[in-house]
Design an enzyme around this catalytic site. Structure first.
Site, mmCIF file in Angstrom:
data_model
loop_
_atom_site.group_PDB
_atom_site.id
_atom_site.type_symbol
_atom_site.label_atom_id
_atom_site.label_comp_id
_atom_site.label_asym_id
_atom_site.label_seq_id
_atom_site.Cartn_x
_atom_site.Cartn_y
_atom_site.Cartn_z
ATOM 1 N N ILE A 47 15.860 -5.728 -5.490
ATOM 2 C CA ILE A 47 16.852 -6.832 -6.337
ATOM 3 C C ILE A 47 17.768 -6.409 -6.788
ATOM 4 C CG2 ILE A 47 14.970 -8.217 -7.985
ATOM 5 C CD1 ILE A 47 13.622 -8.053 -5.694
ATOM 6 N N HIS A 49 18.195 -8.212 -10.639
ATOM 7 C CA HIS A 49 17.207 -7.937 -11.879
ATOM 8 C C HIS A 49 18.138 -8.650 -12.276
ATOM 9 C CE1 HIS A 49 13.789 -6.069 -10.890
ATOM 10 N NE2 HIS A 49 14.217 -5.121 -10.497
HETATM 11 C C1 LIG Z 1 9.354 1.895 -7.242
HETATM 12 C C2 LIG Z 1 10.951 1.430 -6.768
HETATM 13 C C3 LIG Z 1 11.371 0.024 -6.962
HETATM 14 C C4 LIG Z 1 12.467 0.191 -7.423
HETATM 15 N N1 LIG Z 1 13.549 -1.283 -7.341
HETATM 16 C C5 LIG Z 1 14.275 -1.398 -8.005
HETATM 17 C C6 LIG Z 1 14.890 -2.630 -7.926
HETATM 18 O O1 LIG Z 1 14.808 -3.767 -7.650
HETATM 19 N N2 LIG Z 1 16.094 -3.218 -8.377
HETATM 20 C C7 LIG Z 1 16.708 -2.097 -9.579
HETATM 21 O O2 LIG Z 1 17.699 -2.124 -9.537
HETATM 22 N N3 LIG Z 1 16.348 -0.942 -9.091
HETATM 23 C C8 LIG Z 1 15.340 -0.640 -8.726
HETATM 24 N N4 LIG Z 1 14.834 0.700 -8.715
HETATM 25 C C9 LIG Z 1 15.930 1.870 -9.588
HETATM 26 C C10 LIG Z 1 17.016 2.009 -8.321
HETATM 27 O O3 LIG Z 1 16.125 2.521 -7.406
HETATM 28 C C11 LIG Z 1 17.362 3.834 -9.206
HETATM 29 O O4 LIG Z 1 17.982 3.308 -9.986
HETATM 30 C C12 LIG Z 1 18.515 4.636 -8.298
HETATM 31 O O5 LIG Z 1 18.535 4.031 -6.802
HETATM 32 C C13 LIG Z 1 19.088 5.430 -8.619
HETATM 33 O O6 LIG Z 1 19.978 5.843 -7.910
HETATM 34 P P1 LIG Z 1 20.511 7.386 -7.877
HETATM 35 O O7 LIG Z 1 22.144 7.421 -7.630
HETATM 36 O O8 LIG Z 1 20.751 7.687 -9.885
HETATM 37 O O9 LIG Z 1 19.867 8.213 -7.381
HETATM 38 P P2 LIG Z 1 19.555 8.655 -6.085
HETATM 39 O O10 LIG Z 1 19.822 7.933 -5.145
HETATM 40 O O11 LIG Z 1 17.925 9.237 -6.494
HETATM 41 O O12 LIG Z 1 20.186 9.501 -6.013
HETATM 42 C C14 LIG Z 1 20.114 11.126 -6.344
HETATM 43 C C15 LIG Z 1 21.156 11.763 -5.336
HETATM 44 O O13 LIG Z 1 21.388 12.746 -5.404
HETATM 45 C C16 LIG Z 1 20.986 13.946 -5.424
HETATM 46 N N5 LIG Z 1 20.802 15.308 -5.520
HETATM 47 C C17 LIG Z 1 19.754 15.790 -6.212
HETATM 48 N N6 LIG Z 1 19.656 17.288 -6.529
HETATM 49 C C18 LIG Z 1 21.075 17.386 -6.287
HETATM 50 C C19 LIG Z 1 21.533 19.071 -6.417
HETATM 51 N N7 LIG Z 1 21.415 19.682 -6.664
HETATM 52 N N8 LIG Z 1 23.051 19.077 -5.317
HETATM 53 C C20 LIG Z 1 23.312 18.333 -4.254
HETATM 54 N N9 LIG Z 1 23.033 16.989 -4.876
HETATM 55 C C21 LIG Z 1 21.855 16.528 -5.191
HETATM 56 C C22 LIG Z 1 19.848 13.963 -4.121
HETATM 57 O O14 LIG Z 1 19.898 13.914 -2.401
HETATM 58 C C23 LIG Z 1 20.201 11.943 -3.900
HETATM 59 O O15 LIG Z 1 20.980 11.674 -2.996
HETATM 60 C C24 LIG Z 1 13.797 0.715 -8.253
HETATM 61 C C25 LIG Z 1 12.494 1.923 -8.750
HETATM 62 C C26 LIG Z 1 12.243 2.538 -7.818
HETATM 63 C C27 LIG Z 1 11.620 3.713 -7.198
#
Ligand SMILES: Cc1cc2nc3c(=O)[nH]c(=O)nc-3n(C[C@H](O)[C@H](O)[C@H](O)COP(=O)(O)OP(=O)(O)OC[C@H]3O[C@@H](n4cnc5c(N)ncnc54)[C@H](O)[C@@H]3O)c2cc1C
Length: 483
Positions: A47, A49
């Site tokens: 979504i 938001h």
């Molecule tokens: C149940 C749920 C529902 C949600 N719904 C929504 C929604 O509808 N709308 C919205 O806006 N947001 C939503 N969110 C939030 C959103 O999905 C997250 O905020 C976002 O995907 C986070 O992205 P990120 O890149 O920070 O983390 P991630 O996608 O987890 O990426 C982090 C990356 O770092 C890598 N990594 C970790 N450690 C290491 C390491 N030591 N060395 C190298 N790589 C590493 C991992 O492998 C991963 O690929 C939701 C989250 C959840 C759990």
């Protein structure tokens, strides 16, 4: 020596990488998995938001509203689907109606445009399948739906087209400061030197932060279970239907997806396990009961899959995006839980601007802002499609029958920048395997294509990297005799 290393290729890291690709800088993304979008970015509600939920004055509220505003242009530039279907927060208890007004006021304070409080009759007129108990609703037309895989992959591809390097299967294990102030990053794939680090490691961002700072961070993994329903159920509601929020979050929603399915979820359970993405029977039962409170006659027999994602929850429930006080040149993106997907373009912009200023980065003259998505023959007229198949017969060879995905699309997914190398890589780029049979029929055929195009043996092909091999060994030789 890199100028900036981004740790993590989720939606946050890829948004940051794309923003940094505007500038004259050597940028590299390190990712422990075999592809982009393997963490929380692949398992959420999808979504965009509107921004009425986050606390007034929080960074979350600011970046949610800004990210929402940026989404139309970004998705147009990256050629990916995005639909402003509008959100409705539904009240089913008369005594809770006041809560809708509070949300409305918070939304106005956060800068959300065009919201409206609907009467019971207005809400039912817009969504006939709302519960008979509906008392009223908050309507936010700027809420939308998006494909989280396509958003993440497209930003990564575009960053890569503009010179950002991606190193997959590269896990950051330790970070130390060199005497000259630069960073040394030790990984399972060798050492990397860089002037700046951006920590975008999702639920692991506390571990990465704690490698460089004495002020320790702690992320609580808050799991959310989901059910995804068949496309036959995709029009049960047309808006994203939320219950009224609680202290655990936005609650169990029911929403169409941008690809025409219906999504129901998530639950919210704190688990303190960074790999705990298993669904549970209790979680699925809980979300189905809660969804039924707000939407009636939910066709739950049409569930085609279930999955779970982990929110990177911080106690203070806000994003922390800053240079770490006792670790200069190290930028944290901590606590990027929901609405992290919606906020991602704004997080990228914020980190890009911070580094531009700190590092005196200059714009590239030849930055490419646009990228084309994989050609989708279903969007062509029948004449155009026939012409395409005449030129390239691979577009006439359907591999995934549920989603009607052709060999041509899979070849495109494999051979484009940062192309697919696994079944899930193909699935997230093309939707082959996303349909009703959940890859039962197309997996062997997709494996044949991966084998032929990438020279991977069948034993080397994985579902999603690591040890997710599908074929372990041959049990018969070529003539069919037992080996
Ligand atoms: C149940 C749920 C529902 C949600 N719904 C929504 C929604 O509808 N709308 C919205 O806006 N947001 C939503 N969110 C939030 C959103 O999905 C997250 O905020 C976002 O995907 C986070 O992205 P990120 O890149 O920070 O983390 P991630 O996608 O987890 O990426 C982090 C990356 O770092 C890598 N990594 C970790 N450690 C290491 C390491 N030591 N060395 C190298 N790589 C590493 C991992 O492998 C991963 O690929 C939701 C989250 C959840 C759990």
């Amino acid at each position: 020596m890199y100028d900036v290393i981004v740790i993590g290729a989720g939606v946050t890291g890829c948004a940051v990488a794309r923003e940094l690709s505007r500038y004259k800088a050597n940028v590299c993304v390190l990712e422990k998995c075999e592809d982009v979008c393997e963490g929380t970015s692949k398992a959420n509600s999808a979504i965009v938001h509107a921004g009425f939920d986050a606390a007034q004055g929080s960074l979350m509220a600011k970046l949610n509203v800004r990210g929402n505003e940026m989404m139309d242009k970004l998705c147009e530039d990256l050629d990916i689907p995005f639909k402003r279907n509008g959100s409705m927060v539904v009240c089913i208890h008369k005594e809770a109606l006041e809560g809708l007004k509070d949300l409305y006021d918070r939304g106005v304070a956060n800068g959300v445009k065009d919201m409206k409080i609907l009467s019971r009759e207005e809400a039912l007129e817009m969504e006939p399948n709302l519960s008979d108990n509906v008392q009223g609703a908050l309507y936010a037309p700027t809420g939308g739906i998006i494909c989280p895989f396509k958003l993440t992959i497209a930003m990564a591809e575009n960053a890569n087209m503009n010179g950002v390097e991606f190193r997959f299967n590269t896990k950051v294990e330790d970070i130390t400061k060199n005497d000259d102030g630069t960073w040394k990053i030790r990984t399972n794939n060798g050492e990397y030197l860089t002037r700046y680090i951006v920590n975008a490691a999702g639920v692991y961002a506390d571990k990465i932060h704690n490698m460089v700072s004495e002020k320790k961070a702690h992320i609580i993994e808050r799991r959310g279970d989901y059910c995804l329903l068949d496309k036959e159920a995709g029009t049960h509601v047309t808006h994203t239907i939320f219950p009224q929020p609680t202290k655990l979050g936005k609650g169990v929603l029911v929403s169409p997806t941008v690809h025409g399915n219906l999504i129901v979820g998530p639950t919210a359970v704190d688990i303190e396990d960074k790999e705990g993405t298993n669904t549970t029977a209790e979680g699925i039962a809980d979300l189905q009961a809660k969804a039924n409170d707000h939407v009636k006659n939910l066709p739950l027999r049409k569930v085609i899959t279930s999955f779970a994602g982990l929110r990177a929850h911080l106690e203070q429930h806000d994003f922390v995006i800053e240079e770490v006080a006792d670790a200069p040149c190290f930028i944290d993106c901590l606590g990027i839980e929901s609405p992290g997907l919606s906020s991602s373009p704004a997080i990228g912009e914020m980190v890009g601007n911070m580094l531009k200023e700190k590092m005196n980065l200059e714009n590239k003259d030849n930055w490419i802002s646009k990228r084309k998505d994989i050609l989708d023959p279903s969007k062509l007229s029948i004449e155009e499609r026939n012409e395409l198949i005449k030129k390239n017969p691979a577009y006439g060879n359907i591999i995934c029958r549920c989603e009607s995905i052709s060999e041509g699309e899979i070849l495109d997914a494999i051979h484009r920048p940062l192309g697919a190398r696994s079944l899930d890589g193909v699935k997230r780029r093309t939707r082959a395997g996303m349909g009703r049979c959940q890859a039962g029929f197309c997996s062997p055929r997709t494996m044949e294509i991966l084998n032929r195009e990438l020279g991977l043996s069948y034993e080397e092909i994985t579902k999603s990297g690591g040890r997710s091999n599908i074929v372990l060994e041959r049990t018969k030789n070529q003539k069919g005799e037992q080996a």
